[in-house]
Design a protein around this motif. Sequence first.
Motif, PDB file in Angstrom:
ATOM      1  N   UNK A 104       0.838  -1.201   0.000  1.00 35.77           N
ATOM      2  CA  UNK A 104       0.000   0.000   0.000  1.00 35.77           C
ATOM      3  C   UNK A 104       0.872   1.249   0.000  1.00 35.77           C
ATOM      4  N   UNK A 105       0.502   2.230  -0.798  1.00 32.09           N
ATOM      5  CA  UNK A 105       1.197   3.509  -0.801  1.00 32.09           C
ATOM      6  C   UNK A 105       0.315   4.590  -0.211  1.00 32.09           C
ATOM      7  N   UNK A 106       0.782   5.239   0.847  1.00 29.15           N
ATOM      8  CA  UNK A 106       0.065   6.361   1.445  1.00 29.15           C
ATOM      9  C   UNK A 106       0.789   7.655   1.108  1.00 29.15           C
ATOM     10  N   UNK A 107       0.048   8.643   0.634  1.00 29.22           N
ATOM     11  CA  UNK A 107       0.629   9.945   0.355  1.00 29.22           C
ATOM     12  C   UNK A 107      -0.119  10.995   1.168  1.00 29.22           C
ATOM     13  N   UNK A 108       0.619  11.875   1.807  1.00 28.37           N
ATOM     14  CA  UNK A 108       0.013  12.921   2.625  1.00 28.37           C
ATOM     15  C   UNK A 108      -0.971  13.728   1.787  1.00 28.37           C
ATOM     16  N   UNK A 109      -2.219  13.802   2.253  1.00 31.98           N
ATOM     17  CA  UNK A 109      -3.245  14.510   1.497  1.00 31.98           C
ATOM     18  C   UNK A 109      -4.125  13.607   0.666  1.00 31.98           C
ATOM     19  N   UNK A 110      -3.787  12.314   0.616  1.00 29.25           N
ATOM     20  CA  UNK A 110      -4.636  11.369  -0.107  1.00 29.25           C
ATOM     21  C   UNK A 110      -4.438  11.387  -1.612  1.00 29.25           C
ATOM     22  N   UNK A 111      -5.292  10.676  -2.357  1.00 28.95           N
ATOM     23  CA  UNK A 111      -5.135  10.538  -3.809  1.00 28.95           C
ATOM     24  C   UNK A 111      -5.006  11.866  -4.554  1.00 28.95           C
ATOM     25  N   UNK A 112      -5.672  12.913  -4.076  1.00 26.76           N
ATOM     26  CA  UNK A 112      -5.574  14.222  -4.735  1.00 26.76           C
ATOM     27  C   UNK A 112      -4.130  14.690  -4.807  1.00 26.76           C
ATOM     28  N   UNK A 113      -3.339  14.353  -3.787  1.00 28.20           N
ATOM     29  CA  UNK A 113      -1.953  14.808  -3.720  1.00 28.20           C
ATOM     30  C   UNK A 113      -1.060  14.148  -4.763  1.00 28.20           C
ATOM     31  N   UNK A 114      -1.546  13.125  -5.448  1.00 30.50           N
ATOM     32  CA  UNK A 114      -0.756  12.517  -6.517  1.00 30.50           C
ATOM     33  C   UNK A 114      -0.532  13.495  -7.659  1.00 30.50           C
ATOM     34  N   UNK A 115      -1.485  14.387  -7.882  1.00 29.71           N
ATOM     35  CA  UNK A 115      -1.386  15.301  -9.023  1.00 29.71           C
ATOM     36  C   UNK A 115      -1.420  16.766  -8.625  1.00 29.71           C
ATOM     37  N   UNK A 116      -1.702  17.032  -7.348  1.00 23.79           N
ATOM     38  CA  UNK A 116      -1.821  18.414  -6.909  1.00 23.79           C
ATOM     39  C   UNK A 116      -1.405  18.517  -5.446  1.00 23.79           C
ATOM     40  N   UNK A 117      -0.597  19.523  -5.124  1.00 28.06           N
ATOM     41  CA  UNK A 117      -0.144  19.700  -3.746  1.00 28.06           C
ATOM     42  C   UNK A 117      -1.333  19.966  -2.829  1.00 28.06           C
TER      43      UNK A 117
END
Length: 307
Positions: A104-117
Motif C-alpha cells: 500500500x502507498x500512502x501519500x500525505x493529502x490522499x489521492x488528490x496529492x498525486x497530481x496536486x499539492x
Amino acid sequence: MTAHAELRAQLDALTTEAFRPDLAEIDRLPTLDIVRLMNAEDATVPAAVADRLPQIAAAVDAIAARMARGGRLVYAGAGTAGRMGVLDASECPPTFNTDPRQVVGLIAGGPTAMVKAVEGAEDSTALAADDLTALGLTATDTVIGVSASGRTPYAIGAVEFARTRGALTVGLSCNAGSALAAAAEHGIEVVVGPEFLTGSTRLKAGTAQKLVLNLISTVTMIRLGKTYGNLMVDVRATNDKLRARSRRIVALATGAPDDEIEAALAATGGEVKNAVLVILGGVDGPTAAALLADTDGHLRAALTRTH
C-alpha cells in the motif's frame, strides 16, 4: 526565532537543499551542455545507493519475514516521496499477482496529492497516524517512511505511530543523520548530494528513492517465492501483451513446445507458476495448485515434491 526562520535554518543544514555555485549560470548554457551536466549528476545516484546495500538487504529480510506471516508493506510519504511509494505499490499486483491490499502507498493529502499539492498535509504527524489507523495497522505489517529531507513530519509520524503498534519500521531519506532514520528500526540514508536545481528533490533524491523502493519490493517478492529465477511466474495476465508474456515465461522456464504450454495454461486457469509446475513436475492442474499451497507459493520447493 519565528517558525519560518527555524524551518529555513533546518533547510540550510540539509545536503539536499545545498546551493551549487558552480551551476549558478546553467540557464546561459547551450541546451546540450545543460543536458550533459544534469545527466552527469544523475549518474552519481546508483553509487550512493550501492553504499547502502547492506542496510537495504537487512530491511528486505525483515520485511519478507513479516510478509510471509501475512503482513503488509506500507509506504508513507509526502510529495515526490509519497508518489514514489504509491507508484511502487501500484506496480506490485500486475507484476507479482499480489492482493492490492498487500502493498500500500500512502501519500500525505490522499489521492488528490498525486497530481496536486495539498496544503499543509506533509506537516501533519496526526494525519499519518489517522491514515495508518484507517488501514488497521498490526504488528505483522511494515511501514516505510520516505522523505528526501528526512524531516518530513508525515513520514516521521507514520514511522513513530507504526512503532506503537509493533509494526516493523524503515526510514528512507537522502540526508545523513536524519530524524526519520533515527525514528525507524531500519534507517536507510542514501546521500545523493545537492540537487541540480537547488532543493528540487524530485531529481537525484527522487531517483534514489525509486531505485531503493525497486530493490525493496522486488527482492522481497523474490524471497516470498514470487519469481522462478529471474522470471515473473506470478505475473497477472490482464491484457494481450501480458498474456503473450505469460506464454513466453512458461516457455523460458520449461523449454516446452507451444501446444504443451497452451494445454498447461488451460489446465491451470492461466496461472503461469502452476503451468510451469504442471510441465516440469508432470502433475495435473489441481495437484500443482495443492503443491504450491503447501509450499507457500514457492515453485522450487513445490518441484522438489514431484520427484
